[in-house]
Design an enzyme around this catalytic site. Structure first.
Site, PDB file in Angstrom:
ATOM      1  N   ARG A  92       6.023  -9.786   0.238  1.00  0.00           N
ATOM      2  CA  ARG A  92       6.909  -8.639  -0.005  1.00  0.00           C
ATOM      3  C   ARG A  92       6.605  -7.535   1.009  1.00  0.00           C
ATOM      4  O   ARG A  92       7.485  -6.779   1.405  1.00  0.00           O
ATOM      5  CB  ARG A  92       6.731  -8.127  -1.443  1.00  0.00           C
TER       6      ARG A  92
ATOM      7  N   ASP B 119       3.144  -2.470  -2.144  1.00  0.00           N
ATOM      8  CA  ASP B 119       3.226  -1.003  -2.153  1.00  0.00           C
ATOM      9  C   ASP B 119       2.794  -0.358  -0.840  1.00  0.00           C
ATOM     10  O   ASP B 119       3.031   0.833  -0.633  1.00  0.00           O
ATOM     11  CB  ASP B 119       2.358  -0.461  -3.300  1.00  0.00           C
TER      12      ASP B 119
ATOM     13  N   HIS C 294      -5.359  -7.277  -4.244  1.00  0.00           N
ATOM     14  CA  HIS C 294      -4.508  -7.844  -5.307  1.00  0.00           C
ATOM     15  C   HIS C 294      -5.354  -8.706  -6.230  1.00  0.00           C
ATOM     16  O   HIS C 294      -6.327  -9.326  -5.795  1.00  0.00           O
ATOM     17  CB  HIS C 294      -3.371  -8.694  -4.706  1.00  0.00           C
TER      18      HIS C 294
ATOM     19  N   HIS D  45      -1.358  -0.354 -10.455  1.00  0.00           N
ATOM     20  CA  HIS D  45      -0.174  -1.239 -10.464  1.00  0.00           C
ATOM     21  C   HIS D  45       0.953  -0.519  -9.696  1.00  0.00           C
ATOM     22  O   HIS D  45       0.751  -0.124  -8.550  1.00  0.00           O
ATOM     23  CB  HIS D  45       0.157  -1.556 -11.932  1.00  0.00           C
TER      24      HIS D  45
ATOM     25  N   SER E  50       2.948  -4.993 -15.972  1.00  0.00           N
ATOM     26  CA  SER E  50       4.286  -4.644 -16.499  1.00  0.00           C
ATOM     27  C   SER E  50       4.951  -5.842 -17.168  1.00  0.00           C
ATOM     28  O   SER E  50       5.562  -5.705 -18.239  1.00  0.00           O
ATOM     29  CB  SER E  50       5.175  -4.065 -15.400  1.00  0.00           C
TER      30      SER E  50
END
Ligand code: CMX
Length: 438
Positions: free
Chosen positions: A327, A373, A318, A271, A241
């Site tokens: 995160r 995620d 990743h 993604h 992105s």
């Protein structure tokens, strides 16, 4: 000129000449080499981009202008009585390069509120789509419908001087960030709440107003939104992105065209769309295994079956990280504090225990650990947002902060059109056979 813009100009504009001088003096210095594997494997680790807003270390995770997520959760200004940072603060940090004061953050909030009116034709464009349209498709269409408002495109068309590009880009980026929550909330209410739209409340901060327009008035959801919109904001420049936004922007495409392109990248399942895939996968696991409390043995069987079916385990792995994503850890800390007994959250934690060794057994997965995620969906379901096809839109609203702060820097530094060299397999074979030199 608004205060933020003045401060940005003060920080960013002197860096252009400084960089040009550095290129003049040290432009031939070598900062890396490229292997055949890297050329075929998505340019992993090849240093070809400059992004000022954040930097990603494979072992430690993301740092925004040098600050880790735990540091930011402590240091960034909060709403009165709040515990999680206000996302306006991380935007200020990324744009200016300094931690904001409370006053700076209030100033950014007010700046966004002033700019937040979305023209009617944008809603008309969204209304023209079938309700079944995926929310991410609606988001990019909404962003492109707003492109009529691009001040950069208008000024360029009228023939501005290059030295002014950054100014109009800044205006577009600020307007776009200010308006994006309204468009996103409109998509949500239209698709999932019979078009019962909620007017913005300009007295609220950016995240709280977003929560309000989505229809979530409770403080607990606001608290989650503030954390969510802060931690998803940026992940250095090479992710799909960010890179796409930068690439399209490098052609002097305006902020609307650039962000819409970046959001189409975020909508890919490897993604940002992985956040919907994770919860979809967990729900299908519960359904297939008959619900109730699942044993580790049952979960393990489901993980193995997913791999045997030739699918990825969403939320794991990743391209850069080689440890648990901070995160993910921030969301896990949040869940331990506020919803430790939730069934879905406990499945997320069981997966954290069970998935990595199984991915390691495959012998090919470079990072078996969870990414951002893997956790977010369980938190959203707990607070009442169950429509998982919308989750990537939340990610996108947050990501706009980082990629548009970067776009301001791209224009301020006068970075040129991006144009890396591509080669053919025939050429690579000739290099390997030493028939031509690399
Ligand atoms: N489950 C199963 N297989 C996986 C895997 C996972 N979670 N992660 C990697 N692999 C596989 C790859 O598909 C690849 O297999 P092949 O050699 O058969 O093609 C192999 O392991 C090597 O891949 P890698 O070098 O470890 O990973 P990449 O850098 O190529 O890809 C990523 C990174 C994120 C796309 C990958 O780990 C993945 O598909 N994860 C699941 C989707 C996901 O969670 N994406 C979200 C990432 C965070 C974000 O951007 O939001």
């Amino acid at each position: 000129m608004d205060r933020l813009k003045e401060k940005f100009a003060e920080k960013a504009l002197p860096m252009g000449p400084e960089i040009r001088q550095m290129i003049k003096e040290h432009g031939d210095n070598v900062i890396g080499e490229v292997t055949v594997t890297q050329v075929y494997a998505g340019a992993r680790g090849v240093k070809t981009l400059v992004t000022e807003t954040s930097s990603l270390d494979p072992e430690e995770g993301i740092r925004f202008r040098g600050y880790s997520i735990p540091e930011l959760r402590e240091k960034l200004p909060k709403a009165p009585g709040g515990v999680e940072p206000l996302p306006e603060g991380i935007f200020y940090l990324m744009l200016i390069g300094e931690l904001p004061t409370e006053e700076d953050v209030v100033n950014v909030s007010n700046n966004f509120a002033r700019r937040s009116i979305v023209p009617k034709h944008v809603f008309d464009a969204l209304d023209a789509l079938p309700e079944s349209t995926h929310p991410m498709t609606q988001l990019t269409i909404g962003i492109m419908a707003m492109q009529t408002e691009s001040l950069f495109a208008k000024a360029y068309n009228e023939g501005i001087n290059k030295s002014e590009y950054w100014d109009y880009t800044y205006e577009d980026c600020m307007n776009l960030i200010a308006r994006l929550p309204r468009v996103a909330a409109y998509i949500y209410r239209r698709k999932y709440h019979n078009g019962a739209h909620i007017e913005p409340d300009p007295k609220l901060d950016w995240a709280a107003n977003f929560a309000h327009m989505l229809g979530f008035e409770k403080y607990e959801f606001q608290r989650l939104m503030r954390l969510y919109l802060t931690i998803h904001a940026d992940h250095e420049g090479g992710n799909v992105s960010a890179h796409t936004t930068h690439l399209v922007g490098s052609s002097l495409g305006d902020a609307y065209q650039s962000l819409a392109a970046g959001m189409n990248g975020l909508a890919g399942p490897l993604h940002g769309l992985a956040n919907q895939e994770v919860i979809k996968w967990i729900l299908s696991m519960q359904k297939e295994l008959g619900g109730g409390k699942l044993s580790n043995k049952q979960i393990e069987g489901f993980i193995r079956k997913t791999l045997d079916d030739g699918k990825v385990i969403p939320g794991y792995g990743h391209a850069v990280l080689r440890k648990t994503d901070p995160r993910f850890t921030a969301q896990m800390d949040f869940a331990k504090k506020y919803l430790p007994d939730d069934e879905l959250v406990n499945i997320v934690w069981s997966l954290y225990e069970l998935v990595p060794p199984i991915l390691n057994e495959t012998g090919k997965v470079k990072n078996p650990w969870p990414n951002v995620d893997a956790h977010s969906g369980a938190l959203l379901v707990y607070y009442g947002m169950k429509e998982y096809e919308f989750y990537t839109v939340l990610f996108g609203v947050s990501r706009s902060l980082g990629v548009l702060a970067s776009l301001c820097w791209d224009r301020a530094l006068s970075l040129p059109i991006e144009r890396p060299k591509s080669v053919t397999t025939e050429w690579i074979k000739q290099v390997i056979d030493q028939k031509v030199s690399a």
